[in-house]
Design an enzyme around this catalytic site. Structure first.
Site, PDB file in Angstrom:
ATOM      1  N   LYS A 226     -15.445 -36.380 -20.462  1.00 19.43           N
ATOM      2  CA  LYS A 226     -15.060 -35.325 -21.408  1.00 19.43           C
ATOM      3  C   LYS A 226     -16.104 -34.221 -21.321  1.00 19.43           C
ATOM      4  O   LYS A 226     -17.229 -34.374 -21.807  1.00 19.43           O
ATOM      5  CB  LYS A 226     -14.992 -35.902 -22.819  1.00 19.43           C
TER       6      LYS A 226
ATOM      7  N   HIS B 125     -16.535 -39.743 -27.051  1.00 19.59           N
ATOM      8  CA  HIS B 125     -15.606 -39.731 -25.928  1.00 19.59           C
ATOM      9  C   HIS B 125     -16.254 -40.324 -24.671  1.00 19.59           C
ATOM     10  O   HIS B 125     -17.462 -40.513 -24.607  1.00 19.59           O
ATOM     11  CB  HIS B 125     -15.150 -38.300 -25.616  1.00 19.59           C
TER      12      HIS B 125
END
Length: 237
Positions: A134, A130
């Site tokens: 995140k 990610h």
């Protein structure tokens, strides 16, 4: 017409969600709230459904507050534990709640395919990748995938290597999960299975946040007809 409020509207996911709601002829965006500090705006605007896209630190409190006041909630923020989900379920009644670790249709299918594969290839590991923003790791999608796999495989194979070695990832339901956070990424997951003389990789890549919007809008339109707490977008497909 569904009257919709977006919580966490200032964030990346929140802003994309606001655009998607505005563009949907069946929805009316009546409130954009940056954080939990402005939840009264949701009530003042007469929202039927609130979409929660804040952070793991605030998602439970925000969702519980809204449910207690009769507003349906669609939760996209991750970080909720099993105990958190039980608490939210207890708050449902007149208002319902949908929690989805991932709203991308392809990601939901990836999780379902991985659960099917686990019946025949129980040896597997998960890598989720990610963007640096995140904050939770492993991701909600990876946790949900591991739970689905664990529920389907007939036995739990031994994981080689010392359990306290960081390179082996975090064990979730007996499955190593590896987390990557780098610029240039959005949301990606790979589930790698190994068997005698073969490997199988099931992969999903969200290259743009608009990938999540069809699932978000589906949940917004369906939540009023789904009593209590629903976990996972697969129940709406």
């Amino acid at each position: 017409m569904v009257r919709v409020a977006v919580i966490g509207a200032a964030g990346r996911m929140g802003s994309v969600t606001c655009e998607a709601v505005r563009a949907d002829p069946d929805c009316d965006l009546v409130a954009e709230v940056e954080s939990g500090d402005g939840l009264e705006l949701v009530l003042d605007a007469g929202a039927d459904v609130a979409i929660e896209f804040t952070t793991p630190a605030s998602v439970k409190a925000n969702s519980a507050w809204l449910l207690e006041r009769g507003v349906h909630v669609v939760v996209g923020a991750t970080g909720l534990t099993a105990d958190d989900l039980a608490e939210l379920e207890a708050k449902t009644g007149p208002a319902h709640c949908v929690v989805a670790p991932n709203f991308a249709i392809g990601a939901v299918l990836m999780m379902q395919f991985a659960a099917q594969a686990a019946r025949h290839l129980p040896h597997c590991e998960i890598t989720e990748l990610h963007h640096p923003g995140k904050v939770d790791a492993p991701s909600g999608t990876a946790l949900r995938t591991a739970e689905l796999i664990a529920g389907e495989r007939a036995d739990q194979p031994d994981v080689p290597g010392p359990a306290d070695e960081p390179a082996r990832g975090r064990a979730v339901a007996g499955i190593p999960v590896h987390s990557v956070r780098l610029p240039g990424l959005v949301a990606h997951q790979r589930v790698l299975f190994g068997g005698q003389g073969q490997t199988l990789e099931i992969r999903h890549d969200a290259i743009d946040r608009t990938a999540f919007m069809p699932g978000v809008l589906l949940a917004v339109k369906r939540v009023a007809g789904l009593p209590g707490l629903t976990v996972g977008l697969e129940h709406l497909l």
